[in-house]
Design a protein around this motif. Structure first.
Motif: not given
Length: 359
Positions: A239-263
């Protein structure tokens, strides 16, 4: 080499057409909105408000917002073409109320500009981070461990055909890169062993192209591990390995950080933000945004208690930095009620935070 490959893939912006899907098929997609009563309580949607659902998904939260405030205007953003198609169906059901937008958080300024929506004009913003149920339940998307399918994991679907897939990462990343991805984004204790096993599979001329193949590799390494989720049910060791790859492939944390700035940029003074997160990496980013623990435009990697007390700066700078931008609407983090977790086990790790923009 792998870094250059990623840079090349991300520079390409080729769109493909969305496969045909009937409205009946879309409406059959299983989705139970998480903590919906709490979301409505803190978001407080009312007539003539403008509310933006930044993570539309299957539209469960958005539909309830529209139903409780008949004259409300809803902006529905999602990077998944299927979710955007469903938002278009919802726009037909609620004419002149829903504005569907297809794109990532980082695409939002251009998308809103094209619709004539200025900054400081939105009354409420909702984030429901992570994957939606329809992504997990469709084995062809590559997010699910239980449903075998291609090792894809791209939230954008096939919008960018040349963007990296999870299969590209496990095939081309070095052992050290894999270790860092799995350790950092999955918080996996066995990250070193898993990375070594993936690389060794290449020497056996084994190409990992399906979710089943990857989960089997991880299971072979963590054979003695027995893991339980928050409901004390056995959970898959991958489960955690799948989570890690998903976050990396989608650049999720950087997108999330920018999304909160835009909010913060697009909310009115007095506008409300409600966030739902599902793991500690997401929750830490949200918490540090809302409490002002920031360095420039990114969250401080350290909690406030570890800040350097020996630094000498002017009183004006300190006052500007310490003056909060948000006021929390609750004292402690909000978690799902027992009854909701019983009815919807996927809500078990959800954490809700809500705040109002004060400057």
């Amino acid at each position: 080499m792998f870094a250059r490959y990623i840079k090349k893939c991300r520079s390409l912006r080729c769109f493909s057409t969305l496969p045909e899907q009937s409205s009946a098929d879309i409406k059959k997609l299983p989705h139970i909105p998480v903590m919906i009563e709490e979301v409505l309580s803190y978001l407080k949607p009312s007539n003539k408000n403008v509310v933006m659902d930044m993570t539309f998904g299957a539209g469960g939260h958005s539909r309830r917002i529209l139903e409780c405030a008949p004259k409300i205007k809803l902006i529905a953003l999602d990077r998944d073409p299927l979710a955007s198609h469903y938002a278009e169906q919802l726009a037909e059901e609620f004419p002149h109320q829903v504005v569907p937008l297809l794109g990532r958080f980082s695409d939002l300024p251009k998308l809103l500009q094209s619709k004539g929506i200025p900054q400081n004009s939105i009354d409420g913003i909702l984030f429901d981070f992570g994957c939606s149920s329809m992504q997990f339940d469709d084995g062809k998307r590559g997010f699910s461990i239980s449903e075998n399918g291609p090792l894809d994991m791209r939230m954008d679907g096939n919008r960018f055909p040349d963007s990296i897939r999870a299969a590209d990462v496990v095939a081309k990343a070095t052992e050290e890169d894999l270790y860092k991805i799995i350790k950092t984004y999955g918080e996996e204790k066995q990250a070193r062993k898993i990375a070594r096993a993936i690389v060794e599979a290449r020497y056996m001329f084994k190409t990992l192209t399906t979710t089943q193949e990857l989960s089997d590799i991880v299971k072979s390494v963590c054979i003695e591990d027995f893991r339980l989720d928050k409901l004390h049910r056995e959970t898959h060791v991958a489960t955690k390995t799948f989570q890690a790859l998903r976050i990396f492939v989608n650049n999720e944390l950087n997108e999330m950080n920018y999304g909160l700035i835009l909010a913060h940029r697009y909310l009115k003074l007095g506008g409300r933000i409600v966030t739902i997160t599902f793991h500690s990496l997401e929750d830490t980013i949200v918490k540090r945004h809302l409490t002002g623990n920031m360095l420039g435009h990114t969250v401080n990697p350290l909690p406030l208690r570890f800040s350097n007390q020996s630094l000498s700066v002017s009183e004006e700078i300190v006052k500007h930095i310490m003056e909060p931008q948000w006021k929390m609407l609750h004292q402690h983090v909000i978690t799902p009620k027992y009854e909701e977790v019983e009815n919807n086990p996927r809500s078990r790790s959800a954490k809700l935070r809500a705040a109002v923009k004060i400057r």
